[in-house]
Design an enzyme around this catalytic site. Structure first.
Site, mmCIF file in Angstrom:
data_model
loop_
_atom_site.group_PDB
_atom_site.id
_atom_site.type_symbol
_atom_site.label_atom_id
_atom_site.label_comp_id
_atom_site.label_asym_id
_atom_site.label_seq_id
_atom_site.Cartn_x
_atom_site.Cartn_y
_atom_site.Cartn_z
ATOM 1 N N ASP A 63 0.814 -1.201 0.000
ATOM 2 C CA ASP A 63 0.000 0.000 0.000
ATOM 3 C C ASP A 63 0.856 1.262 0.000
ATOM 4 O O ASP A 63 1.810 1.384 0.780
ATOM 5 C CB ASP A 63 -0.893 -0.019 1.249
ATOM 6 C CG ASP A 63 -1.792 1.189 1.345
ATOM 7 O OD1 ASP A 63 -2.721 1.296 0.522
ATOM 8 O OD2 ASP A 63 -1.573 2.019 2.244
ATOM 9 N N GLU A 115 1.302 -0.085 -4.888
ATOM 10 C CA GLU A 115 0.535 1.146 -5.082
ATOM 11 C C GLU A 115 1.535 2.266 -4.853
ATOM 12 O O GLU A 115 2.169 2.330 -3.799
ATOM 13 C CB GLU A 115 -0.620 1.259 -4.091
ATOM 14 C CG GLU A 115 -1.419 2.549 -4.290
ATOM 15 C CD GLU A 115 -2.397 2.818 -3.169
ATOM 16 O OE1 GLU A 115 -3.454 3.400 -3.445
ATOM 17 O OE2 GLU A 115 -2.093 2.477 -2.008
#
Length: 587
Positions: free
Chosen positions: A254, A292
């Site tokens: 993330d 990400e």
């Protein structure tokens, strides 16, 4: 780096307990009675205890003041404030013993939240839906973060005990059973992992190991200091644990642009990739790593080779954003960076990956954003029309299906699922679910009030217009309202959308996937009237061509002489219907 430096180490004689607590003067192991731990010169406290094993529950007492769970706890049966439980991972009997994974080029992802995927909200309940995923054409299930967080409701991005799968969904063996059953059906399973911050409730590291943190801050809390070997090892070993002990086929990391590293030094991300690659080599498994990354760093990506310092792919937010602006006309926030020419942005994304490849981005303070990405293989980009962020970071958590023309969405699916990039759906998208997925959490006290106030500030316009109709993230009803509507899958509209997705993924499996390795970007162009054309060279040299009318109006068109075989949409005539998509291969 030695294996399993953190966490308890069960053996046939007992358990070795370890805690890195450089700021503590004394640590006691709290079992049935306190036992003082030995302090080493390096800040490690250790205790070897005979006669205990799997199932033992324990805490650490810091300086006779504070009892805390193990930061590397394998399981928290009573949530983040309770005792940790010793888990012996080797005891689990795997049924899919021969599973070695699947090549990256076969990946078709669906992102899911365990707690809202079924009414039961558990690991085991998900097993009953795996056959649906296979029948749809999905090859990989991606779970939102599982690291234990405070309370029973949450997206998972506020995890504080990274090694412990959250008990709200079941026990570790239940999670392993889910992964095992997915493998028995040929499904890969990915896990979303958060290494840019710890959640705000239940994290005690600052008391006994403040060196974990720097004075810098991320949008969610103190930044983690990966310059320290122990801190770096904590994250890398955690990633290996998920891949080794739970046999996840891959991880999605993330918001890595908020992971701080020392400039010029080997990054934590590099070390994590090396460790995953070593595990892949030792086990003969396909292991995939995905990022990400708001910085659009193409130099971190390599879709061709096993992990050896780089990552197979990145979630392509640019691709989502141009589609969202095109389909909804919204231009608030980061969508403003794409409003000038969403169709032109889509053409650039189809032709070379990112939209922003070094150009100034207004939402990012006018700073250059991204790196050139056209030399990468197309499968290095995970493309999607929806995900948890893009749905949930809206006041009502409304899905695209509730705010856009269904024909436009179907055109987006026809392009996303057949293009040579790696496609991803969000749970329920395959049948056009309209169930919202708003932000929800289970904090209490001052933290709960801070979350409410923060949401009211961020979405002041929505509260001004709709007042109490805006979902309260702390209200259990907000969580329950996000549970998937599986019955809608069997309604007329649900059956039609699901059949569309199944047809598209059947074509992908037959025509695209076998030719993806070695594929290359080609060219794409867009016209102001909504006409879009793009082409790629697949790995075996076969051309793949796209022609589409991405507007709500019929477009007069003089198609080029037909080459190859039509695989979607048939033969385009001189007038392209609204939201029509045509694919050809070969020739």
């Amino acid at each position: 780096m030695s294996a399993a430096s953190f966490g308890p180490r069960p053996s046939k004689d007992g358990v070795s307990f370890r805690l890195w607590a450089p700021a503590a003067k004394r640590v006691d192991l709290m079992l049935d009675r306190p036992q003082p731990m030995h302090r080493g010169d390096d800040g490690w406290f250790t205790a070897d205890v005979q006669g205990v094993g799997a199932g033992a529950r324990y805490k650490f007492r810091i300086d006779d003041e504070l009892e805390v769970p193990d930061p590397a706890s394998a399981f928290q049966p009573e949530d983040v404030f309770g005792p940790s439980e010793v888990i012996e991972h080797d005891r689990f009997e795997w049924r899919a013993e021969d599973w070695r994974g699947r090549p990256w080029q076969e990946t078709v992802l669906i992102e899911a939240h365990v707690g809202t995927f079924t009414k039961q909200g558990s690991y085991r309940a998900m097993i009953d839906k795996l056959d649906h995923l296979v029948a749809t054409g999905i090859t990989a299930l991606e779970l939102m973060p599982l690291a234990d967080f405070a309370g029973t409701r949450g997206w998972g991005y506020d995890g504080v005990l990274w090694y412990a799968p959250d008990s709200a969904y079941g026990r570790p063996e239940d999670l392993k059973t889910l992964v095992d059953e997915a493998h028995r059906r040929g499904l890969m399973v990915f896990l979303d992992a958060v290494y840019n911050h710890f959640g705000p409730e239940g994290n005690y590291l600052g008391r006994y190991a403040p060196a974990f943190f720097t004075e810098a801050h991320t949008p969610w809390g103190s930044a983690i200091d990966y310059r320290l070997p122990e801190v770096r090892a904590f994250a890398v070993e955690n990633a290996v644990q998920w891949l080794r002990d739970y046999r996840f086929d891959g991880l999605r990391l993330d918001a890595v642009n908020h992971i701080l590293d020392e400039p010029g030094e080997i990054s934590m991300l590099h070390e994590l990739s090396i460790a995953a690659g070593q595990l892949a080599a030792e086990t003969g498994r396909h292991i995939h790593l995905v990022l990400e990354n708001g910085d659009n760093r193409a130099s971190l990506l390599d879709a061709v080779h096993p992990p050896r310092g780089k990552y197979h792919a990145q979630w392509n937010d640019d691709y989502h954003h141009v589609w969202h602006v095109l389909l909804t006309g919204e231009s608030n926030g980061y969508y403003g960076d794409y409003q000038e020419s969403p169709l032109g942005g889509l053409a650039r994304s189809l032709a070379s990956g990112f939209v922003y490849q070094g150009e100034p981005a207004p939402f990012w303070g006018g700073q250059p954003r991204g790196e050139p990405s056209g030399a990468l293989e197309p499968s290095a980009f995970v493309n999607f029309l929806q995900n948890h962020d893009q749905i949930g970071n809206r006041p009502f958590g409304d899905r695209l299906e509730s705010i856009a023309d269904p024909k436009g969405i179907e055109a987006g699916l026809a392009i996303t699922l057949l293009a040579p990039m790696t496609p991803m759906l969000f749970m329920g998208e395959e049948w056009g679910s309209k169930v919202p997925f708003p932000f929800f959490c289970d904090f209490t006290g001052d933290l709960a009030a801070a979350v409410r106030n923060g949401r009211r500030e961020e979405y002041a316009w929505a509260y001004a217009a709709y007042g109490d109709e805006v979902p309260d993230p702390l209200d259990p009803a907000t969580f329950h309202g996000a549970v998937l509507d599986w019955d809608a899958r069997d309604a007329a509209n649900g059956r039609m959308r699901l059949a569309l997705v199944q047809r598209l993924l059947t074509i992908r499996k037959r025509e695209i996937t076998p030719r993806l390795a070695g594929a290359a970007f080609g060219e794409a162009e867009a016209a102001a009237n909504g006409l879009l054309a793009a082409d790629w060279r697949l790995g075996d040299g076969t051309p793949l061509r796209l022609l589409a009318n991405l507007s709500a109006r019929e477009i007069a068109c003089r198609p080029a002489a037909a080459r190859g075989t039509a695989i979607w949409g048939g033969e385009p005539g001189e007038h392209l219907p609204p939201w029509s998509v045509f694919w050809r291969i070969g020739g």
